[in-house]
Write an enzyme that holds these catalytic residues in place. Sequence first.
Site, PDB file in Angstrom:
ATOM      1  N   LYS A 136       0.929  -1.237   0.147  1.00  0.00           N
ATOM      2  CA  LYS A 136      -0.255  -0.129   0.008  1.00  0.00           C
ATOM      3  C   LYS A 136       0.830   1.539   0.076  1.00  0.00           C
ATOM      4  CE  LYS A 136      -3.706  -2.086   2.729  1.00  0.00           C
ATOM      5  NZ  LYS A 136      -4.365  -2.624   1.753  1.00  0.00           N
ATOM      6  N   CYS A 159     -13.291  -6.022   3.867  1.00  0.00           N
ATOM      7  CA  CYS A 159     -12.796  -6.775   4.909  1.00  0.00           C
ATOM      8  C   CYS A 159     -13.101  -6.071   6.137  1.00  0.00           C
ATOM      9  CB  CYS A 159     -11.222  -6.965   4.804  1.00  0.00           C
ATOM     10  SG  CYS A 159     -11.017  -8.040   3.510  1.00  0.00           S
TER      11      CYS A 159
END
Lengths: 413, 150
Positions: A233, A371
């Site tokens: 990320k 998630c």
Amino acid sequence: MMAQTKATSPAFVPPRGDFEILARPVHGKPLAYLDSAASAQKPRRVLEAMEAFATSEYANVHRGVHHLSAVATQRYEEARETVRRFLGARSADEIVFTRNGTEAINLVASSWLAPRIEPGDEIVLTVMEHHSNIVPWHFLRERDGAVLRWVDVADDGSLGAAAVAEAIGPRTKLVAVTHMSNVLGTVSPLKAIIAAAHARGVPVLVDGCQGAVHEVVDVRELDADFYVITGHKLYGPTGIGALYAKMAHLKAMRPMLGGGEMIREVTRDKITYADPPARFEAGTPPIIESVGLAAALDYITAFDRAAVKAHELSLLSYARDAVRPFNWLRLVGDAPAKGAILSFEAEGMHAHDLATILDREGVAVRAGHHCAQPLMDRFGVVSTTRASFALYSTREDVEALVAGLEKARKILG
Amino acid sequence: MDDSLRELYQEVILDHSRHPRHFGPLDHASHTGEGHNPLCGDRVKIYLSVGDDGRIKDISFEGRGCAISQASASLMTDMLAGRTVAEAETLMGGFLHLVKGEDAGGLDADDRDRLNVMAGVSAFPMRVKCATLAWHTMKSALEGGVAKTE
């Protein structure tokens, strides 16, 4: 009266040229990549650093006495030093390389917390945690009788430090909190949370997988006990993450995985373990990836990070303004302290249908529960659509999103 | 609009998803099954009332999901009422081929035509599981289990 002046920092120009993939078309349309919160694209410099290392300096680390092993070990340890600097840690020995953020949190759960849990002991966490900062604690609930104490967010997605502090009781063993929600974009008031927890003698784990991308992190200033990042990320490669932990905690942690590299001595009858961080890095680590991660962190920190953040937030506000007339669209997460993530629910349109139509317009967004199912339950939604902004995002990306939303409304609405 | 998108979200599908047939629980169900798509969190519950002659007397569903999963469930319940369990399995076999872009051999022309409205999903590999959720759930209901597709 003086005219209001615009922001004083020089305009940030998104470095599109560093990211070749952004120039490729998708379904014949220009790509508008708005899924960086799931995984960011990699600048050429990161790919080149890994290739150069693998081409001319690669060998296994901490093992051979030969030249390449020494060079590779040096690169690997330099990467650890780069992560230390990025997080503001005191010592590079407080940085443990892991496979990703998930593994880093699991390491704390199984190696630090599990041996300290008595049935009925509590773990405080917020409803906006990612499953990776939920499921490891559920393991301790299932296996060791820990009790999960959930802290709610406000309707706008804000997290109050006071709400966290209230959840801390005499049996709280750990507070686990995200730096920045991957769904709401909410940035947690970490300093206040950590101070409140420490006042009660409770350590704090911060999931920085999103936060470290957009905020400048200084783990010493925060006084975080554990801080977790993931490489992919941060514009780095997959397969590498890191755990920062205060040395006192690391020293008190048992290993999670056993194997090469993490031992001091192995006999037929007993073993002794290496000191941290090696104790937690069993087996051959992600060596090439460590070089890529270091290149990514160098890449990020070469920019004026405040200017990058201002750029990302300006895109968020541009997007918010553009969708404001859409009365069929409900934003999920509108906290004042918020990073560049736009999550929403569209009336009569399921997130997956919406994302499929956007995809055909070249617009890549995330659709689903992200998630974060406890958070979906909190907001009474099954799923949301999420656009997330990165340093390479542009106003054109936002415009493609908005045009795609209008099109989806025509098809499905 | 792009043709594959037009094909996927054709009027019949949108109509089924907006006005699902046989929606809601069945009081006298002999079989029920729950399906869950962990990717998107969609859930579907299938109710069946199967007679001693092996015929599906009644079938219904409830759940929340995308247009594709809702339309597929609605279409399925529409087609299965009155069929035998064996016929339901044949239809399912044909349907699974069809949404993967394969030949749905073994179906009669009428059934193939009706199922064919879902064929557009074959151009969207990420969405095939949306279309098959209700069918897998129906099958597991008949087998007495809980369906989980991933």
